[in-house]
Design a protein around this motif. Structure first.
Motif, mmCIF file in Angstrom:
data_model
loop_
_atom_site.group_PDB
_atom_site.id
_atom_site.type_symbol
_atom_site.label_atom_id
_atom_site.label_comp_id
_atom_site.label_asym_id
_atom_site.label_seq_id
_atom_site.Cartn_x
_atom_site.Cartn_y
_atom_site.Cartn_z
ATOM 1 N N TYR A 124 0.836 -1.009 -0.259
ATOM 2 C CA TYR A 124 -0.045 -0.021 0.014
ATOM 3 C C TYR A 124 0.909 1.153 0.106
ATOM 4 O O TYR A 124 1.871 1.384 0.806
ATOM 5 N N VAL A 125 0.830 2.043 -1.034
ATOM 6 C CA VAL A 125 1.443 3.543 -1.015
ATOM 7 C C VAL A 125 0.702 4.561 -0.826
ATOM 8 O O VAL A 125 -0.645 4.768 -1.654
ATOM 9 N N THR A 126 0.924 5.375 0.108
ATOM 10 C CA THR A 126 -0.077 6.543 0.480
ATOM 11 C C THR A 126 -0.077 7.735 -0.586
ATOM 12 O O THR A 126 -1.161 8.267 -0.691
ATOM 13 N N ASP A 127 1.005 7.994 -1.460
ATOM 14 C CA ASP A 127 1.013 8.930 -2.357
ATOM 15 C C ASP A 127 1.782 8.727 -3.523
ATOM 16 O O ASP A 127 1.439 8.017 -4.289
ATOM 17 N N ILE A 128 3.185 9.177 -3.618
ATOM 18 C CA ILE A 128 4.023 9.221 -4.672
ATOM 19 C C ILE A 128 4.305 7.781 -4.764
ATOM 20 O O ILE A 128 4.825 7.212 -3.936
ATOM 21 N N PRO A 129 4.388 7.076 -6.188
ATOM 22 C CA PRO A 129 4.705 5.852 -6.229
ATOM 23 C C PRO A 129 6.163 5.426 -5.951
ATOM 24 O O PRO A 129 7.080 6.417 -6.155
ATOM 25 N N SER A 140 2.677 2.465 -8.663
ATOM 26 C CA SER A 140 1.428 3.191 -8.705
ATOM 27 C C SER A 140 1.312 3.424 -7.121
ATOM 28 O O SER A 140 1.711 3.080 -6.216
ATOM 29 N N SER A 141 0.230 4.356 -6.978
ATOM 30 C CA SER A 141 -0.192 4.592 -5.356
ATOM 31 C C SER A 141 -1.719 3.661 -5.136
ATOM 32 O O SER A 141 -2.401 3.447 -6.007
ATOM 33 N N PHE A 174 -2.609 10.483 -7.146
ATOM 34 C CA PHE A 174 -1.759 11.070 -6.225
ATOM 35 C C PHE A 174 -1.037 12.552 -6.540
ATOM 36 O O PHE A 174 -1.019 12.476 -7.741
ATOM 37 N N SER A 549 5.843 10.220 1.384
ATOM 38 C CA SER A 549 5.012 9.147 0.874
ATOM 39 C C SER A 549 5.486 7.723 1.543
ATOM 40 O O SER A 549 6.647 7.941 2.069
ATOM 41 N N MET A 551 5.377 3.404 2.025
ATOM 42 C CA MET A 551 4.785 2.272 1.364
ATOM 43 C C MET A 551 4.996 1.016 2.561
ATOM 44 O O MET A 551 5.923 0.909 3.058
#
Length: 559
Positions: A124-129, A140-141, A174, A549, A551
């Motif tokens: 899971y990525v909160t913002d910038i990949p 991806s986000s 994002f 960001s 991850m």
């Protein structure tokens, strides 16, 4: 792609006990006239690049003196066999015997069937990949999952490996980038069908491949982009000769563009142009008999728009037009420029020096993304369009059983152009010449995950106890320094560099028949998209364009 030997019980669970292959005289058409096979070898599955911790485990074992030192680790994936190689030592603190599983045999020693490992990777990525060596997964986000499983079968010289991969990505928006189309795709993954004889193999494969010694940023071939279907002729283990050992791989394939529905994910802006390219590449690694631990290698790759292959029917490109002085002035009505102008080619030299007494290794790779005009041009402009990677790995504080130790890896990669670029620009690495879409497959760069024209410094420190790992990684990436200096800074001095600083915490644990791998990564992007407001302070602390960001990643491996 090679086959190795393991002497440490810690690694037992990696391999399935295969069966010795019958001796075959080796004859593969136009490739070789004759090769006498002196050894028998047990066939086994490849260590897929989406399970990089297994390859890293074997590479660390080599530094400890528990793995065949003739393996260069310059061509991946590697093939491993346990014929006369796994000791009965009880030093291992890991109870790995319950992870050993023998394939079901049929027709005696002629064949067997085995299940491939089951793998589930979530992030899971909160913002910038985040861009990493993650194969079919996307930069991806949001939430993303990759699942893989399969079967391996051997029948005499024939091996079939079916290991598909399924990826589903939320692909959420994002930082003002609209990514609203969910990504859902089934790949052939690390699948192959091969005919094997002695150290050689020929077949069709969709496996991810990696060339060169780099741990984090291989220049030309890596596990960053999804694997592509290719014809391959490669070594499964080193070919031993009176002057040393050789490993090799030759591939031919078509590279696909990114689906327009996901064009926002393309790592090169032109990667969305809907046309295929023909790709031809080869690498060879050599370990001289007289210098223990030294391995050197060469790689050359060439890509062209598919229409050129259709018109000229020239499918073996790597031995053609190595210098531009030999370029033929060929044209086709289907192209705006000449064939040479639509040809994108790269070459690199690499080496790895294994220092087993010191439990350490040093490695480097140096490459060009523009062919030299002639030999005089090559020696006069040695730095033109160059990129390079330097790295060192050291294990220390090992115990007597070599199961507990610390590991340090430091690697530096530079792809930004040298200061001489205003006199002769080589363009941005991975985007050069008339060949469209950059050096990509499905929109993702096939080399270093840091991206075109970037620079990176990476440092990792880990503590191991068998398979158990606790680690920390620091990283600094200058995003596309070529684009910044050649375009932004050159025309607008008020622009500033886009630099990412990253921190990653990692933990791996074996648990019964499972291996759990987890990590938490943090990235702070300074001057995101090279932007800085006019009222930013001199120290850069007052910049709303700095972004954060996270991850979160969890991998589960089962056998």
């Amino acid at each position: 792609m090679v086959s190795g030997k393991i002497k440490n019980n810690i690694l037992k669970f990696i391999f399935k006990k295969g069966y010795k292959a019958t001796r075959y005289p080796f004859l593969v058409g136009i490739f070789l006239i004759q090769l006498i096979v002196l050894n028998q070898t047990a066939n086994a599955q490849s260590i897929s690049l989406d399970q990089d911790w297994r390859t890293d485990l074997a590479r660390r074992s080599q530094l400890l003196g528990n793995f065949d030192s003739t393996i260069s680790f310059l061509i991946n994936p590697i093939y491993l066999n346990n014929q006369n190689s796994i000791s009965n030592s009880s030093h291992s603190s890991q109870p790995n015997r319950y992870l050993q599983k023998r394939g079901k045999s049929f027709l005696g020693k002629l064949g067997y069937v085995d299940l491939m490992p089951v793998q589930l990777l979530q992030q899971y990525v909160t913002d910038i990949p985040f861009k990493t060596l993650d194969g079919p997964m996307l930069a991806s986000s949001g939430y993303q999952v990759m699942a893989s499983a399969g079967v391996f079968a051997k029948l005499g010289p024939l091996t079939i490996q079916l290991q598909p991969q399924w990826v589903n990505a939320q692909n959420k928006s994002f930082s003002n980038n609209d990514q609203t189309t969910n990504y859902n795709k089934l790949f052939w993954g690390n699948s192959s069908i091969r005919l094997n004889a002695g150290p050689a193999s020929i077949g069709i494969s969709s496996e991810n491949i990696s060339w060169g010694p780099s741990v984090f940023n291989p220049l030309l071939m890596s596990g960053h982009a999804p694997g592509f279907m290719h014809l391959t002729f490669n070594s499964r283990r080193p070919l031993k000769t009176p002057i040393g050992s050789f490993e090799w791989q030759w591939v031919a394939a078509y590279l696909d563009p990114m689906d327009k529905a996901y064009q926002g994910l393309a790592e090169v802006s032109a990667a969305t142009i809907p046309s295929r390219r023909y790709f031809n590449g080869a690498t060879i690694a050599y370990q001289p008999k007289w210098v223990n631990g030294l391995s050197v290698g060469l790689t050359r790759v060439v890509q062209q728009p598919e229409i050129i292959l259709t018109v000229f029917n020239n499918w073996n490109l790597i031995f053609k037009n190595i210098s531009r002085a030999n370029d033929a002035n060929e044209f086709t009505d289907y192209l705006l420029n000449s064939v040479e102008g639509n040809t994108d080619q790269y070459a690199s030299f690499f080496m790895r020096y294994l220092m087993q007494p010191a439990n350490a290794e040093f490695y480097m790779e140096w490459g060009r993304n523009d062919a030299f005009y002639n030999f005089r041009d090559a020696i006069q402009r040695l730095d033109h369009s160059r990129a390079y990677t330097l790295g060192i790995r050291k294990l220390f504080n090992t115990n007597a059983q070599k199961t507990k130790y610390w590991q340090m890896i430091s690697e530096y990669t530079r792809m930004q152009q040298p200061p001489s670029w205003p006199l002769l620009s080589g363009g941005s690495w991975y985007v050069h010449g008339g060949a469209l879409q950059g050096y990509t497959h499905l929109g993702e760069i096939m080399g270093a995950p840091i991206g075109q024209g970037a620079n990176a410094q990476t440092f990792r420190l880990s503590k191991f106890n068998g398979l158990q790992q606790y680690g920390i990684q620091l990283e600094r990436v200058t995003q596309n320094g070529v684009f910044f200096e050649d375009n932004l800074a050159f025309t607008n001095p008020s622009k500033t560099k886009w630099v990412d600083f990253g921190l990653r915490l990692m933990a791996d644990h074996p648990f019964n028949k499972f291996v759990l791998s987890s990590s938490i990564a943090y990235k702070k992007s300074f001057n995101y998209q090279w932007s800085q407001p006019a009222d930013a302070s001199g120290l850069g602390f007052n910049n709303p364009n700095d972004l954060n960001s996270f991850m979160f990643k969890l991998g589960i491996w089962f056998r």
